[in-house]
Design an enzyme around this catalytic site. Structure first.
Site, PDB file in Angstrom:
ATOM      1  N   ILE A  28       0.830  -1.214   0.000  1.00 39.30           N
ATOM      2  CA  ILE A  28       0.000   0.000   0.000  1.00 39.30           C
ATOM      3  C   ILE A  28       0.862   1.262   0.000  1.00 39.30           C
ATOM      4  O   ILE A  28       0.475   2.284  -0.577  1.00 39.30           O
ATOM      5  CB  ILE A  28      -1.018  -0.004   1.171  1.00 39.30           C
ATOM      6  CG1 ILE A  28      -2.135   0.982   0.908  1.00 39.30           C
ATOM      7  CG2 ILE A  28      -0.344   0.270   2.508  1.00 39.30           C
ATOM      8  CD1 ILE A  28      -2.942   0.726  -0.336  1.00 39.30           C
TER       9      ILE A  28
ATOM     10  N   ARG B  82      12.787  -1.999   6.669  1.00 38.55           N
ATOM     11  CA  ARG B  82      13.777  -3.038   6.930  1.00 38.55           C
ATOM     12  C   ARG B  82      14.255  -3.659   5.629  1.00 38.55           C
ATOM     13  O   ARG B  82      15.241  -4.350   5.582  1.00 38.55           O
ATOM     14  CB  ARG B  82      13.181  -4.112   7.851  1.00 38.55           C
ATOM     15  CG  ARG B  82      12.644  -3.523   9.155  1.00 38.55           C
ATOM     16  CD  ARG B  82      11.529  -4.369   9.741  1.00 38.55           C
ATOM     17  NE  ARG B  82      10.603  -4.785   8.703  1.00 38.55           N
ATOM     18  CZ  ARG B  82       9.820  -5.860   8.794  1.00 38.55           C
ATOM     19  NH1 ARG B  82       9.851  -6.588   9.874  1.00 38.55           N
ATOM     20  NH2 ARG B  82       9.021  -6.169   7.808  1.00 38.55           N
TER      21      ARG B  82
ATOM     22  N   LYS C 156      -5.403   1.813   7.836  1.00 38.45           N
ATOM     23  CA  LYS C 156      -6.459   1.019   8.429  1.00 38.45           C
ATOM     24  C   LYS C 156      -6.035  -0.450   8.491  1.00 38.45           C
ATOM     25  O   LYS C 156      -5.235  -0.858   7.656  1.00 38.45           O
ATOM     26  CB  LYS C 156      -7.780   1.174   7.672  1.00 38.45           C
ATOM     27  CG  LYS C 156      -7.717   0.957   6.163  1.00 38.45           C
ATOM     28  CD  LYS C 156      -7.379  -0.356   5.540  1.00 38.45           C
ATOM     29  CE  LYS C 156      -7.977  -1.636   5.978  1.00 38.45           C
ATOM     30  NZ  LYS C 156      -7.595  -2.763   5.058  1.00 38.45           N
TER      31      LYS C 156
HETATM   32  P1  NAP Z   1       2.551  -5.515   3.066  1.00 34.43           P
HETATM   33  O1  NAP Z   1       2.681  -5.406   1.598  1.00 34.43           O
HETATM   34  O2  NAP Z   1       2.699  -6.837   3.698  1.00 34.43           O
HETATM   35  O3  NAP Z   1       3.584  -4.452   3.621  1.00 34.43           O
HETATM   36  C1  NAP Z   1       3.675  -4.061   4.909  1.00 34.43           C
HETATM   37  C2  NAP Z   1       5.093  -3.524   5.148  1.00 34.43           C
HETATM   38  O4  NAP Z   1       5.180  -3.250   6.541  1.00 34.43           O
HETATM   39  C3  NAP Z   1       6.184  -4.533   4.834  1.00 34.43           C
HETATM   40  O5  NAP Z   1       6.581  -4.476   3.490  1.00 34.43           O
HETATM   41  C4  NAP Z   1       7.276  -4.099   5.786  1.00 34.43           C
HETATM   42  O6  NAP Z   1       7.943  -2.976   5.225  1.00 34.43           O
HETATM   43  C5  NAP Z   1       6.504  -3.571   6.990  1.00 34.43           C
HETATM   44  N1  NAP Z   1       6.399  -4.585   8.035  1.00 34.43           N
HETATM   45  C6  NAP Z   1       5.899  -5.836   7.926  1.00 34.43           C
HETATM   46  N2  NAP Z   1       5.992  -6.475   9.108  1.00 34.43           N
HETATM   47  C7  NAP Z   1       6.565  -5.611   9.965  1.00 34.43           C
HETATM   48  C8  NAP Z   1       6.945  -5.690  11.326  1.00 34.43           C
HETATM   49  N3  NAP Z   1       6.753  -6.813  12.050  1.00 34.43           N
HETATM   50  N4  NAP Z   1       7.496  -4.602  11.897  1.00 34.43           N
HETATM   51  C9  NAP Z   1       7.721  -3.476  11.185  1.00 34.43           C
HETATM   52  N5  NAP Z   1       7.393  -3.345   9.885  1.00 34.43           N
HETATM   53  C10 NAP Z   1       6.817  -4.394   9.289  1.00 34.43           C
HETATM   54  O7  NAP Z   1       1.125  -4.972   3.569  1.00 34.43           O
HETATM   55  P2  NAP Z   1       0.203  -3.894   2.881  1.00 34.43           P
HETATM   56  O8  NAP Z   1      -0.721  -4.560   1.920  1.00 34.43           O
HETATM   57  O9  NAP Z   1       1.007  -2.754   2.405  1.00 34.43           O
HETATM   58  O10 NAP Z   1      -0.707  -3.502   4.125  1.00 34.43           O
HETATM   59  C11 NAP Z   1      -0.208  -2.699   5.188  1.00 34.43           C
HETATM   60  C12 NAP Z   1      -1.383  -2.023   5.856  1.00 34.43           C
HETATM   61  O11 NAP Z   1      -2.089  -1.258   4.859  1.00 34.43           O
HETATM   62  C13 NAP Z   1      -2.411  -2.998   6.431  1.00 34.43           C
HETATM   63  O12 NAP Z   1      -2.929  -2.502   7.640  1.00 34.43           O
HETATM   64  C14 NAP Z   1      -3.503  -3.056   5.361  1.00 34.43           C
HETATM   65  O13 NAP Z   1      -4.779  -3.336   5.911  1.00 34.43           O
HETATM   66  C15 NAP Z   1      -3.458  -1.630   4.829  1.00 34.43           C
HETATM   67  N6  NAP Z   1      -3.966  -1.509   3.476  1.00 34.43           N
HETATM   68  C16 NAP Z   1      -3.570  -2.359   2.480  1.00 34.43           C
HETATM   69  C17 NAP Z   1      -4.134  -2.244   1.211  1.00 34.43           C
HETATM   70  C18 NAP Z   1      -3.738  -3.128   0.061  1.00 34.43           C
HETATM   71  O14 NAP Z   1      -4.400  -3.101  -1.003  1.00 34.43           O
HETATM   72  N7  NAP Z   1      -2.663  -3.912   0.167  1.00 34.43           N
HETATM   73  C19 NAP Z   1      -5.108  -1.284   0.960  1.00 34.43           C
HETATM   74  C20 NAP Z   1      -5.439  -0.382   1.975  1.00 34.43           C
HETATM   75  C21 NAP Z   1      -4.875  -0.529   3.209  1.00 34.43           C
HETATM   76  P3  NAP Z   1       9.551  -2.809   5.268  1.00 34.43           P
HETATM   77  O15 NAP Z   1      10.103  -3.994   4.553  1.00 34.43           O
HETATM   78  O16 NAP Z   1       9.724  -1.531   4.540  1.00 34.43           O
HETATM   79  O17 NAP Z   1       9.955  -2.748   6.703  1.00 34.43           O
END
Ligand code: NAP
Length: 323
Positions: free
Chosen positions: A29, A52, A105
């Site tokens: 996101i 990270r 969110k």
């Molecule tokens: P994601 O692709 O899994 O990315 C989350 C990022 O957070 C990871 O790439 C990592 O970034 C960091 N992270 C993961 N585990 C961590 C930990 N234990 N401690 C610290 N940093 C950590 O997830 P995402 O889809 O972007 O979703 C993240 C949030 O956005 C969620 O709450 C989700 O509900 C919300 N969201 C997602 C979407 C969607 O379409 N994907 C839409 C709206 C909202 P680094 O490698 O840079 O540390």
């Protein structure tokens, strides 16, 4: 929606002209939405990341929030995009250091932790913005205005998508605190709680858990409102083919239908003109407004409905899920 004035409102009120902001958690996101929205923002510029896994080309990166806070005291605003479970400690550190904080969110893994963050922001006199991006979809404000004086009879929510397409390889959504199908489903609940003129409460839920996972892959929910009004919601992550993010509201004044996650609005079958900045540009615009006004915006009602579903839900075990 709760909008509160921070204790130090006077001290944070100021003109924001492309203030430095840091983006933390550079995943799907952050890359799809936050980075482009900040690039187009009149209020912020991306001054640093905390990642990270490497961050963003051309932007200074820090390994953790403590390092960022230590070496960049000039950055007053932090936007947190990591999953909900690790977010609380990072948000706490940022608020305790006197930073304005914007949360993706859902705002937390539990309701109580979000309320703790809200209290900390108030005590520090800084802005906490618990975002609900779907509330900024193009049809939502008009839907809310249209329903303000309506008598609502029934609401049908269908939020069905293919988890393999939208969450490939994201283990955290299947782990406790990751919410499972409520990760997208809470977007529907954020719209529902924004457009309905009266609160509803959950009266029945079935949650389908894959036998090898900690969070549900599907959920059926029924809510009750005033004068016999009901809401039926179906969340399902096993939808292949066309995807559904639709809310249909039957009222004494006709039918209102939000589709495409709130981006399009029909009233009695007629397409309505919609406007707005777009979901994520609108979130950053709102964050800047809140900082300027010395306010926070923290509404836990969508998260409360999810918590209620986990309390009230009848649990079914379904086939194991493999990515
Ligand atoms: P994601 O692709 O899994 O990315 C989350 C990022 O957070 C990871 O790439 C990592 O970034 C960091 N992270 C993961 N585990 C961590 C930990 N234990 N401690 C610290 N940093 C950590 O997830 P995402 O889809 O972007 O979703 C993240 C949030 O956005 C969620 O709450 C989700 O509900 C919300 N969201 C997602 C979407 C969607 O379409 N994907 C839409 C709206 C909202 P680094 O490698 O840079 O540390």
């Amino acid at each position: 929606m709760t909008v509160t004035r921070g204790a130090g409102a006077g001290s944070v009120g100021r003109q924001l002209i492309r203030e430095p902001i840091a983006l933390l958690g550079i995943g799907k996101i952050a890359r799809d939405q936050h980075i482009p929205a900040i690039a187009g923002s009149a209020a912020f510029h991306l001054a640093a990341t905390v990642s990270r896994s490497g961050g963003v080309d051309g932007v200074e990166n820090h390994q953790d929030v403590a390092h960022l806070l230590n070496v960049r005291p000039d950055i007053g605003s932090l936007s947190l995009c990591m999953p909900p479970v690790p977010r609380f400690d990072i948000a706490t550190a940022a608020l305790a250091a006197g930073k304005h904080v914007m949360l993706e969110k859902p705002p937390g893994a539990t309701v109580s932790e979000v309320l703790k963050l809200e209290r900390l922001a108030r005590a520090k006199g800084v802005t906490l913005f618990a975002t609900w991006h779907s509330r900024h979809a193009a049809g939502v404000a008009m839907a809310r205005a249209h329903l303000r004086d309506a008598q609502i009879k029934h609401v049908q929510i269908d939020w069905k998508e293919d988890v393999r397409r939208w969450h490939p390889g994201q283990d955290w959504i299947w782990q406790a605190g990751g919410l499972g199908v409520f990760d997208p489903g809470i977007n529907a609940l954020s719209i529902m709680t924004a457009i309905l003129p009266n609160p509803v409460h959950l009266i029945a839920t079935t949650l389908a858990f894959p036998e090898n996972r900690e969070t549900p892959i599907a959920a059926d929910l029924t809510f009750a409102g005033p004068a016999g009004m009901t809401v039926d919601a179906v969340f399902d992550w096993r939808q292949e083919g066309p995807q559904s993010w639709n809310i249909t509201v039957d009222t004494n004044m006709g039918q209102l239908r939000l589709t495409d996650g709130g981006a399009t609005l029909h009233i009695d079958g007629m397409a309505q003109p919609t406007d707005g900045l777009g979901e994520y540009p609108s979130l950053y615009h709102r964050f800047a407004e809140l900082i300027e006004a010395g306010q926070s915006d923290v509404d836990t009602s969508p998260l409360q409905h999810v918590a209620d579903a986990f309390m009230l839900g009848r649990r079914e075990s379904v086939a194991a899920f493999y990515d």
